[in-house]
Motif scaffolding. Structure first.
Motif, PDB file in Angstrom:
ATOM      1  N   HIS A 187       0.834  -1.204   0.000  1.00 45.60           N
ATOM      2  CA  HIS A 187       0.000   0.000   0.000  1.00 45.60           C
ATOM      3  C   HIS A 187       0.868   1.253   0.000  1.00 45.60           C
ATOM      4  O   HIS A 187       0.621   2.192  -0.760  1.00 45.60           O
ATOM      5  CB  HIS A 187      -0.924  -0.003   1.217  1.00 45.60           C
ATOM      6  N   ALA A 188       1.890   1.280   0.839  1.00 47.52           N
ATOM      7  CA  ALA A 188       2.776   2.447   0.911  1.00 47.52           C
ATOM      8  C   ALA A 188       3.479   2.674  -0.421  1.00 47.52           C
ATOM      9  O   ALA A 188       3.564   3.813  -0.896  1.00 47.52           O
ATOM     10  CB  ALA A 188       3.796   2.267   2.035  1.00 47.52           C
ATOM     11  N   GLU A 189       3.982   1.606  -1.008  1.00 47.27           N
ATOM     12  CA  GLU A 189       4.654   1.738  -2.305  1.00 47.27           C
ATOM     13  C   GLU A 189       3.696   2.253  -3.360  1.00 47.27           C
ATOM     14  O   GLU A 189       4.055   3.107  -4.177  1.00 47.27           O
ATOM     15  CB  GLU A 189       5.242   0.398  -2.727  1.00 47.27           C
ATOM     16  N   GLY A 190       2.453   1.752  -3.342  1.00 50.02           N
ATOM     17  CA  GLY A 190       1.447   2.192  -4.307  1.00 50.02           C
ATOM     18  C   GLY A 190       1.087   3.656  -4.152  1.00 50.02           C
ATOM     19  O   GLY A 190       0.663   4.303  -5.110  1.00 50.02           O
ATOM     20  N   GLN A 191       1.275   4.188  -2.964  1.00 52.05           N
ATOM     21  CA  GLN A 191       0.985   5.596  -2.698  1.00 52.05           C
ATOM     22  C   GLN A 191       2.225   6.477  -2.820  1.00 52.05           C
ATOM     23  O   GLN A 191       2.165   7.685  -2.593  1.00 52.05           O
ATOM     24  CB  GLN A 191       0.402   5.749  -1.289  1.00 52.05           C
ATOM     25  N   GLY A 192       3.370   5.865  -3.131  1.00 54.84           N
ATOM     26  CA  GLY A 192       4.608   6.623  -3.246  1.00 54.84           C
ATOM     27  C   GLY A 192       5.157   7.093  -1.899  1.00 54.84           C
ATOM     28  O   GLY A 192       5.872   8.090  -1.836  1.00 54.84           O
ATOM     29  N   LEU A 193       4.828   6.378  -0.828  1.00 46.48           N
ATOM     30  CA  LEU A 193       5.277   6.753   0.514  1.00 46.48           C
ATOM     31  C   LEU A 193       6.562   6.024   0.868  1.00 46.48           C
ATOM     32  O   LEU A 193       6.678   4.822   0.657  1.00 46.48           O
ATOM     33  CB  LEU A 193       4.198   6.415   1.553  1.00 46.48           C
ATOM     34  N   ALA A 194       7.507   6.742   1.428  1.00 48.29           N
ATOM     35  CA  ALA A 194       8.786   6.150   1.838  1.00 48.29           C
ATOM     36  C   ALA A 194       8.676   5.717   3.303  1.00 48.29           C
ATOM     37  O   ALA A 194       9.152   6.405   4.203  1.00 48.29           O
ATOM     38  CB  ALA A 194       9.923   7.146   1.646  1.00 48.29           C
ATOM     39  N   LEU A 195       7.998   4.606   3.535  1.00 45.73           N
ATOM     40  CA  LEU A 195       7.812   4.081   4.885  1.00 45.73           C
ATOM     41  C   LEU A 195       8.574   2.775   5.038  1.00 45.73           C
ATOM     42  O   LEU A 195       8.752   2.034   4.082  1.00 45.73           O
ATOM     43  CB  LEU A 195       6.328   3.818   5.164  1.00 45.73           C
TER      44      LEU A 195
END
Length: 80
Positions: free
Chosen positions: A10-18
């Motif tokens: 989900h984070a990768e799909g949203q472009g989030l660096a988590l």
């Protein structure tokens, strides 16, 4: 586990660096990590020594950091 993999996707799909990790707060403290904020939601009621656990969470905070906690409210009205 499966939940962490779903969160990563989900984070990768949203472009989030988590970065997600499976472990305990004491491990983070042992690594010398500190954070500007931390959350602890519906966990403290499950640990054997809540006071010690909260001290570890506090030690994980940077100076002036914020700790947000929640727990279930077990009052006679909340139990059906």
């Amino acid at each position: 586990g499966e939940a962490i993999e779903a969160a990563r996707a989900h984070a990768e799909g949203q472009g989030l660096a988590l970065r997600y990790r499976d472990g305990v707060a004491e491990d983070l403290l042992a690594e010398g990590l500190r954070f500007p904020a931390a959350t602890c939601l519906e966990v403290v009621e499950h640990v054997p020594d809540p006071g010690a656990f909260i001290r570890v969470l506090a030690d994980l905070l940077e100076p002036g950091g914020i700790l947000v906690m929640s727990t279930l409210n077990r009052t006679p009205r909340s139990i059906p």
